[in-house]
Structures are given as structure tokens and as C-alpha cells.
Write an enzyme that holds these catalytic residues in place. Structure first.
Site, short mmCIF file in Angstrom:
data_model
loop_
_atom_site.label_atom_id
_atom_site.label_comp_id
_atom_site.label_asym_id
_atom_site.label_seq_id
_atom_site.Cartn_x
_atom_site.Cartn_y
_atom_site.Cartn_z
N GLU A 39 1.11 -0.98 0.19
CA GLU A 39 0.15 -0.13 -0.03
C GLU A 39 0.73 1.45 -0.13
O GLU A 39 0.78 2.33 -0.97
CB GLU A 39 -1.06 -0.26 1.27
N ASP B 26 1.15 4.12 -2.86
CA ASP B 26 0.70 5.62 -2.44
C ASP B 26 1.99 6.82 -2.71
O ASP B 26 1.90 7.27 -3.34
CB ASP B 26 0.61 5.76 -1.38
N SER C 152 -7.71 2.16 -3.50
CA SER C 152 -5.78 2.61 -2.99
C SER C 152 -5.29 3.38 -3.95
O SER C 152 -4.23 4.00 -4.05
CB SER C 152 -5.33 0.94 -2.45
N ILE D 73 -17.58 9.66 -16.42
CA ILE D 73 -17.96 8.27 -16.72
C ILE D 73 -19.23 7.89 -16.67
O ILE D 73 -19.63 8.05 -16.05
CB ILE D 73 -17.11 7.70 -15.58
N GLY E 48 -23.61 12.73 -15.91
CA GLY E 48 -23.23 14.03 -15.12
C GLY E 48 -22.94 12.80 -13.48
O GLY E 48 -22.14 11.74 -13.89
#
Ligand SMILES: *[C@@H]1O[C@H](CO)[C@@H](O)[C@H](O)[C@H]1NC(C)=O
Ligand SMILES: *[C@@H]1O[C@H](CO)[C@@H](O)[C@H](O)[C@H]1NC(C)=O
Ligand SMILES: *[C@@H]1O[C@H](CO)[C@@H](O)[C@H](O)[C@H]1NC(C)=O
Ligand SMILES: *[C@@H]1O[C@H](CO)[C@@H](O)[C@H](O)[C@H]1NC(C)=O
Length: 600
Positions: A301, A305, A519, A562, A580
Site C-alpha cells: 500500500e 501510494d 487505494s 464516466i 453527470g
């Protein structure tokens, strides 16, 4: 007779004064039904130390909130006029009566001022105390509780009380009723897999999205790199600068540690300019958080990041926060560590910092219902303070679709924790806090919503005004009666925005892996905001700060809408991506080229 009676009366009288009358009558401050899967495994050891946190009320928080909305509204004359640390502290300071009443209560229990830790604003008190004393103070009984699934143990109570005289002078005390724990607090990593070297050798023509006109390398459909993100989000060729007061931060918890050698390997693979100067981040330890660099301590993780947030923003100053906490917690040892959730430790630290990073991503969260409402509101108020100071906060929306984070939507329980056992969609916290920007997930190019994109409607926070039009527009389009009773249509809706969330090429122990989850989308989004801040600072404008009021208004046209995909969970198909805002990708993904024009 006279003398003896005096002697016997005097100690009694002193006793009557020393024992404050306020201790005689307690009133229940908070009571919860034991959450599902938690059972009592025995009484709490009387000498077990608890790091008690006492939150005093913030009577002027609504004034702070007004300031926050004024300085975050792009149409307001005070837009960007962020508050100083001292101004924020003044606005969250407790009333002096609360301070003195609570001090009196503590000293009546023999607690000395030097044993009490205080936040800079004085709104949080922290004291390490043995269970037996806390039980007396709160007129309660702690037990060791065990989770029937994980075997995890914690020391908690289901109810606590306060003397009537101080009842209104305390907002909350933890750990008491908080069953969402450090260990349960999940990172929103969805998948990790070794990269097949074959993937790299494909030689396909670039892909063009007919909707946006953008062209990206064919490889971006199967592997996301820094270059792919720059292409997909229309940021190719943008060059940020160091030394102009900009900064980006990543918060790490749960002893998931970032590794500098892996960052260097990643830079060599994807950001040659950073590799050439051995670029790295500032390491900041929070509450004793560690920074081991051994290969067996590498956290996927934290590597994901740091590599993507800092890779996108090099050479902007970068900071990695490591907040302490080692699961599993063993409740019979007399150490207070791990009994609290981590946000307050992290928030205390960052709020006391004179210059926190301007764009910060957190990929950790838990089901909203595992966090007591009083605590969620108070932590959220802490996020508001950072926003008022000009910091943008990003939180992954979760990896369970509309469900509870269980990777398999079919086995997600989605059952309420309040004793009624109703079936309900399960939003995540802190994503559900209206003062953070919740980031959902997309995949592939042309982009579509990723099925695990965490989404939903808070049961604690009502819908903030900034998203009223967007969310009611979405709700009106739902077929009548859709998921009636499964979600709170008046709640704060998540996510706010989204970004790519799968197949990120991350280096772990020197090897590339595919890593996926919201994540990944949160640090990526935070990286683009770091670039937007770069553009603003270069023009002498202040940092963006709390973004949602801007995103839902003036900057809404800076997002790629999207419209394909859905997020199954709780045995349903979840919500659909629509034209929207929608409860799977929010406003959409960033078009950096458009956004940079809208914010400068
Ligand atoms: C992208 O990948 C998806 C899923 O693997 C595939 O269906 C699609 O054809 C690919 N798109 C392009 C343009 O290569
Ligand atoms: C980067 O680190 C490597 C290995 O530690 C070292 O050999 C090289 O000189 C460094 N380069 C710079 C520009 O500092
Ligand atoms: C809810 O579920 C728990 C655990 O399965 C059970 O003990 C309890 O009786 C249930 N409550 C109701 C109201 O059905
Ligand atoms: C999602 O779209 C499908 C196909 O158009 C439709 O049948 C379904 O009702 C929609 N679901 C929701 C929750 O809007």
C-alpha cells in the site's frame, strides 16, 4: 464528647467536600448495541492501561464551517483566503467553563495536570489510565471483546456515563464504544499480482477515445504507469517546480511501510528525471511510527501510494507519514498502544504542524457503521480544520462497491450493526465525511467505472449543499423505488471524483507488480491536485484547499464524465455510471488540461 465528636465530624465533612457531588449522579453519554461478531471473552484486566481521549465541545465549530465554505467557494470574495493555524485553533477551542469543569473532574480522581496531554486548541485531552479508574470515572465496566471471525481482541464497553455537571462539557470519550479498530481499519487495496513480462512486449497501435479525442499508449489498457496517467488525464508535458512552497503528502498506517529503494526502482522505470537525482520523500513519524527499510517490511500500500503520488509530482516536496500501531492487540499487556483508531493521532499531529502538505492522500478506511457517530463527526471536524487551512484531503472510496468491502459481492453481509440486523448498503468512513474528497475508481481506456468502486450514502452525515444539485439529479434518474430502504437518499453521497484504479505498475522488493484498488486512485488524484497547486502557486494564487465546493460548481466541466459500468454489492447490481454525477465515479476523472485553466 465534644472533642471526639468534632474529630469524627471533621473528616466526614472534608470527605463530603472532596468527593464532588457531581460524581454522585451519572447520566449515560453514549450506549451502543454490541456490534455483530463481537463477543465478551472476559472482564478487562483492572491494571490494563487505556489511552483515554476526551473531546471537549467545539462551540464555535459552525463559525469555522462558515469560514471553510467561504474560502472554498470559487464564487465567494474570500475564495482562497485560508485561515491560519492559530485562527483555526481559536475557532475549535472549548469554552473556558468546559476546560475548568473537566479539569475539576479529573483532579477529583487524582489526575494531575502533568499527566494530561492537550491538543494545541485544547479541544482534545489525552490521559493514560488504568481500566479500574476509567470504570469509576465513567461509571461503566470494560470487557475484553473478541471478534468471532478474526479472533482480534479489544478492551471496550457498550455504554459510558458522565457526572451530570460535566455532561455538557464533554463531547465524547474514546476508547469506549468504538468497535471499529485499528486492525479492522482496512487499506483499500483490491488486488496484487506479479506482472507477466509478456505484457511489455505488445506492440499495438495507440488507443484514441472518440469522446475526449485523447490518445494513449495501447499498453495503458493493461498496465498503468505515470506516463499513462499523464496521457489519460491530459497532463502530458506539464512540468511542476520545486521550491515554491508546494507539497504532497501520503499517510501510512498499520505498519505498512514505504521503501526508498523501491521508490528509486520505480523512478528508474517510470520517472527518469527523479531517478537521476535519487529523489526521495521526507519521512515523518507520527506517534512513534517506524521507518524500517528491510525487504521483509515493505508495504505494498505505502509503496503504491508514494510511488504514484510522488512520481506524478516530482520535484514537488513530498512527505510520507508513518503513524504507529501494531496489530494484533493483546489486551492483557499493560501497554496502551493500539486501542485507538489512528485518525486522531494523525490529525493531532498534522493539525499541530505549522505547514502540512497541501495535498494529502489516505488509502485507509472502514465501514462507516463500525465507527461511532460521535467519533466520526469529531474526526470529520478535524478534516474540516485542515481544509480551512488550505489543505486538500483525498480518501479512497473503498473497494466493495455499494457493499461492505468484502471482495465477493455475493457474500457481503451488508447488515446493520445497530441490533436491528437490517440489510443496508455500507458506505465507508472517512470517505463519508463531507470535508474530504472521496475518490472512486475507473479502469481501462476509454475509461469505464471499475466494479469495486466504493460508493453510497452516509447514514451519519447529511447531504452537503455543494452536492445537492448533482446528487438529486442522479437520484431522480433512478427507476422509481430503486433500492428503497437500502440507502439514505439524504446522506452525504460518495464518491466525489474518480481516477484509474487497477493494474498500477508498482515496485515491491525491486520487482514490478500490478496493484489495484481505490487505494491507487486516491494518491493518483492527489498527485494531479499537487500539479494544479503548482500552477496556482506559480501565478501567486493560494493553494486549492477543500475542493468539493469548487469541483461541484465552477470546475465540474473539468472532469471526464464516466458513463459505463456499475458497482455490485450486497447482492445487488449496485448503481450505474450515468451522464453527470453518479454513485460510482462521482463527477468523473480529471482532465488536467481543462482543470488547470479553470483554477488559474
Ligand atoms: C482494452 O482492454 C479490454 C479488456 O481487456 C478489451 O476488451 C479492449 O478491447 C481493450 N481496448 C483496446 C482499445 O485495446
Ligand atoms: C544516487 O545513488 C547512487 C547509489 O547510492 C549513487 O551511486 C549515485 O551517485 C547517486 N546519484 C546522485 C545524483 O546523487
Ligand atoms: C441480530 O443478529 C445477531 C447475531 O446474529 C443476533 O444475535 C440477534 O438476535 C439479531 N437481532 C435481531 C433483532 O434479529
Ligand atoms: C442500471 O442499468 C440497467 C441497464 O440499463 C437497468 O436495467 C438498471 O435498472 C439500472 N440500475 C440502476 C440502479 O439504475
Amino acid at each position: 464528647m465534644w472533642v471526639t465528636s468534632l474529630v469524627s465530624v471533621l473528616p466526614l465533612a472534608v470527605f463530603a467536600f472532596a468527593l464532588p457531588s457531581k460524581d454522585c449522579e451519572h447520566k449515560v453519554k453514549e450506549a451502543v448495541v454490541p456490534p455483530r461478531h463481537w463477543v465478551v471473552s472476559g472482564p478487562a484486566p483492572p491494571d490494563h492501561l487505556i489511552k483515554l481521549r476526551i473531546g471537549l465541545p467545539q462551540p464555535n465549530f459552525d463559525v469555522l464551517e462558515d469560514h471553510l465554505y467561504a474560502v472554498s467557494d470559487p464564487y465567494h470574495e474570500r475564495y482562497g483566503a485560508h485561515l491560519t493555524k492559530e485562527e483555526v485553533e481559536e475557532l475549535v477551542a472549548p469554552h473556558p467553563d468546559s476546560v475548568s469543569e473537566v479539569n475539576g473532574w479529573l483532579s477529583s480522581h487524582g489526575i494531575q495536570e502533568e499527566d494530561v496531554g492537550r491538543s494545541p486548541a485544547g479541544d482534545w485531552l489525552t490521559i493514560k489510565l488504568p481500566v479500574q479508574l476509567v470504570e469509576k470515572m465513567l461509571d461503566t465496566k470494560y470487557h475484553v471483546w473478541k471478534h468471532t471471525g478474526s479472533g482480534e481482541q479489544i478492551v471496550r464497553t457498550t455504554s459510558y456515563s458522565l457526572p451530570k455537571d460535566i455532561f455538557e462539557h464533554v463531547e465524547l470519550i474514546q476508547p469506549t464504544t468504538m468497535f471499529g479498530t485499528f486492525k479492522k481499519l482496512k487499506s483499500s487495496l483490491h488486488s496484487i499480482s506479479k506482472i507477466d513480462p509478456q505484457l511489455q512486449s505488445q506492440n499495438l497501435p495507440p488507443i484514441t477515445d472518440s469522446a475526449t479525442g485523447l490518445t494513449v499508449d495501447a499498453s495503458c489498457n493493461t498496465t498503468i504507469t505515470i506516463t499513462c496517467l499523464q496521457q489519460i488525464y491530459n497532463a502530458v508535458g506539464y512540468t511542476p517546480s520545486a521550491g515554491i512552497g508546494n507539497s504532497v503528502g501520503i499517510s501510512g498506517y498499520l505498519e505498512d511501510f514505504a521503501n526508498r529503494a523501491d521508490l528509486q526502482a520505480f523512478f528508474e522505470d517510470q520517472v527518469p528525471a527523479a531517478a537521476a537525482v535519487n529523489a526521495t520523500y521526507n519521512f515523518v513519524s507520527v506517534a512513534g511510527g517506524l521507518d524500517p527499510q528491510d525487504p521483509d517490511e515493505v508495504g505494498v500500500e505505502s509503496n503504491l501510494d508514494t510511488q504514484f503520488a510522488f512520481g506524478l509530482t516530482f520535484p514537488i516536496e513530498s512527505t510520507y507519514f508513518s503513524t504507529a500501531g501494531r496489530p494484533p492487540f493483546i489486551p492483557d499487556i499493560g501497554t496502551p498502544e493500539d486501542t485507538n483508531e489512528p485518525y486522531t493521532d494523525w490529525l493531532d499531529f498534522v493539525l499541530s504542524h505549522p505547514n502540512p502538505p497541501l495535498s494529502i492522500s489516505t488509502s485507509y478506511g472502514d465501514d462507516e457503521q463500525t465507527v461511532p457517530e460521535s467519533f466520526a463527526k469529531r474526526a470529520c471536524a478535524g478534516f474540516a480544520q485542515l481544509g480551512a487551512r488550505g489543505v486538500s484531503l483525498f480518501v479512497s472510496s473503498g473497494d466493495g462497491g455499494v457493499g461492505d468491502g468484502d471482495p465477493d459481492p455475493a457474500t457481503q453481509e451488508c447488515i446493520t450493526n445497530d441490533g436491528t440486523n437490517r440489510t443496508q448498503f455500507i458506505p465507508g468512513f472517512p470517505a463519508s465525511c463531507p470535508f474530504v474528497t472521496a475518490v472512486g475508481g475507473t479502469v481501462l481506456f476509454p475509461e469505464r467505472a471499475v466494479s469495486f468502486s466504493g460508493a453510497g450514502f452516509s447514514n451519519y452525515f447529511s447531504r452537503p449543499r455543494y452536492q445537492d444539485a448533482a446528487v438529486t439529479g442522479f437520484l431522480k434518474k433512478l427507476p422509481a423505488g430503486t433500492y428503497s430502504g437500502l440507502f439514505n437518499p439524504n446522506g452525504r453521497a460518495i464518491p466525489d471524483v474518480s481516477a484509474q484504479s487497477d493494474f498500477f505498475r508498482v515496485f515491491v522488493n525491486g520487482q514490478p507488480f500490478h496493484v489495484g484498488g481505490t487505494s491507487a486512485s486516491s494518491p493518483a488524484f492527489a498527485g494531479f491536485v499537487g500539479l494544479l497547486n503548482d500552477a496556482r502557486l506559480k501565478k501567486g494564487l493560494p493553494s486549492l484547499g477543500f475542493l468539493n465546493p469548487l469541483f461541484y460548481s465552477k470546475a465540474a466541466s473539468g472532469f471526464n464524465d464516466i458513463t459505463v459500468g456499475n458497482n455490485p454489492g450486497c447482492g445487488t447490481e449496485g448503481f450505474n455510471a450515468t451522464v453527470g454525477w453518479d454513485a460510482i465515479t462521482g463527477l468523473g476523472t480529471p482532465d488536467f488540461g481543462k482543470l488547470v485553466k479553470l483554477v488559474t
